[in-house]
Motif scaffolding. Structure first.
Motif, PDB file in Angstrom:
ATOM      1  N   SER A 142      -4.921  98.599 -27.811  1.00  0.00           N
ATOM      2  CA  SER A 142      -5.088  98.419 -29.243  1.00  0.00           C
ATOM      3  C   SER A 142      -5.400  99.795 -29.842  1.00  0.00           C
ATOM      4  O   SER A 142      -4.796 100.790 -29.453  1.00  0.00           O
ATOM      5  N   ALA A 151      -9.429 100.010 -27.056  1.00  0.00           N
ATOM      6  CA  ALA A 151      -9.246 100.513 -28.422  1.00  0.00           C
ATOM      7  C   ALA A 151      -9.611 101.998 -28.459  1.00  0.00           C
ATOM      8  O   ALA A 151     -10.743 102.361 -28.769  1.00  0.00           O
ATOM      9  N   ALA A 175      -7.658  99.129 -35.497  1.00  0.00           N
ATOM     10  CA  ALA A 175      -7.814  97.681 -35.639  1.00  0.00           C
ATOM     11  C   ALA A 175      -9.191  97.317 -36.177  1.00  0.00           C
ATOM     12  O   ALA A 175      -9.363  96.274 -36.805  1.00  0.00           O
ATOM     13  N   GLN A 176     -10.154  98.184 -35.953  1.00  0.00           N
ATOM     14  CA  GLN A 176     -11.538  97.916 -36.331  1.00  0.00           C
ATOM     15  C   GLN A 176     -11.982  98.672 -37.578  1.00  0.00           C
ATOM     16  O   GLN A 176     -12.971  98.314 -38.202  1.00  0.00           O
ATOM     17  N   ALA A 227      -2.644  99.419 -38.335  1.00  0.00           N
ATOM     18  CA  ALA A 227      -3.940  98.761 -38.150  1.00  0.00           C
ATOM     19  C   ALA A 227      -3.762  97.263 -37.925  1.00  0.00           C
ATOM     20  O   ALA A 227      -4.405  96.668 -37.049  1.00  0.00           O
ATOM     21  N   ALA A 228      -2.877  96.641 -38.684  1.00  0.00           N
ATOM     22  CA  ALA A 228      -2.656  95.198 -38.553  1.00  0.00           C
ATOM     23  C   ALA A 228      -2.058  94.853 -37.194  1.00  0.00           C
ATOM     24  O   ALA A 228      -2.460  93.868 -36.555  1.00  0.00           O
ATOM     25  N   THR A 233     -13.013  94.077 -25.664  1.00  0.00           N
ATOM     26  CA  THR A 233     -12.327  95.235 -26.210  1.00  0.00           C
ATOM     27  C   THR A 233     -13.199  96.436 -25.894  1.00  0.00           C
ATOM     28  O   THR A 233     -14.330  96.531 -26.380  1.00  0.00           O
ATOM     29  N   ILE A 289      -5.817  92.594 -30.419  1.00  0.00           N
ATOM     30  CA  ILE A 289      -7.163  92.150 -30.046  1.00  0.00           C
ATOM     31  C   ILE A 289      -7.246  90.633 -30.109  1.00  0.00           C
ATOM     32  O   ILE A 289      -7.791  89.986 -29.212  1.00  0.00           O
ATOM     33  N   LYS A 301      -2.351  96.500 -34.397  1.00  0.00           N
ATOM     34  CA  LYS A 301      -3.355  96.734 -33.356  1.00  0.00           C
ATOM     35  C   LYS A 301      -4.455  95.676 -33.403  1.00  0.00           C
ATOM     36  O   LYS A 301      -4.998  95.283 -32.373  1.00  0.00           O
ATOM     37  N   ALA A 302      -4.793  95.187 -34.591  1.00  0.00           N
ATOM     38  CA  ALA A 302      -5.761  94.086 -34.702  1.00  0.00           C
ATOM     39  C   ALA A 302      -5.180  92.814 -34.097  1.00  0.00           C
ATOM     40  O   ALA A 302      -5.898  92.027 -33.456  1.00  0.00           O
TER      41      ALA A 302
END
Length: 115
Positions: free
Chosen positions: A13, A57, A17-18, A28-29, A105, A35, A31-32
């Motif tokens: 990820s 991550a 994502a965070q 970002a979306a 994660t 998770i 990679k989220a």
């Protein structure tokens, strides 16, 4: 994997994502989503005992994608430098050889995001 009751799912990820990251909302979306997928697989496969699913991550890794972008600087990261590929690889090796870590994660991100 299910037939052998053994396997390791390791998704890569991103800190994006965070945090939302610096590359863009599309990155970002996606990679989220990894998770979320990791958590789903961990819960679904846990009953098999030998199959684990985890995500890593990392922060900005010193690759061409990062080094060639003038708006991305190591000063964005609290530790003050880019992540190195071998630092991420060592965490992959940990997850590949450990059968008890599941649904996690692992943040390899130079203190950019603390969970």
């Amino acid at each position: 994997m299910i037939e052998k009751n053994y396997g390791r799912i390791i998704n890569i990820s991103s800190v994006a994502a965070q945090t939302g990251g610096v590359i863009g909302p599309h990155y970002a979306a996606s990679k989220a989503g990894l998770i979320g997928l990791t958590h789903s697989y961990a819960a679904l496969l846990a009953r098999n005992g030998g199959i684990t699913a985890n995500a890593i991550a990392p922060t900005l890794i010193a690759t061409d994608m990062v080094k060639d972008n003038p708006s991305i600087k190591p000063t964005l990261i609290p530790i003050g430098r880019f992540d190195q590929p071998d630092e991420v690889a060592s965490v992959v090796l940990l997850l590949a050889t450990n059968g008890y870590i599941n649904g996690q994660t692992l943040n390899v991100n130079g203190d950019w995001y603390m969970s």
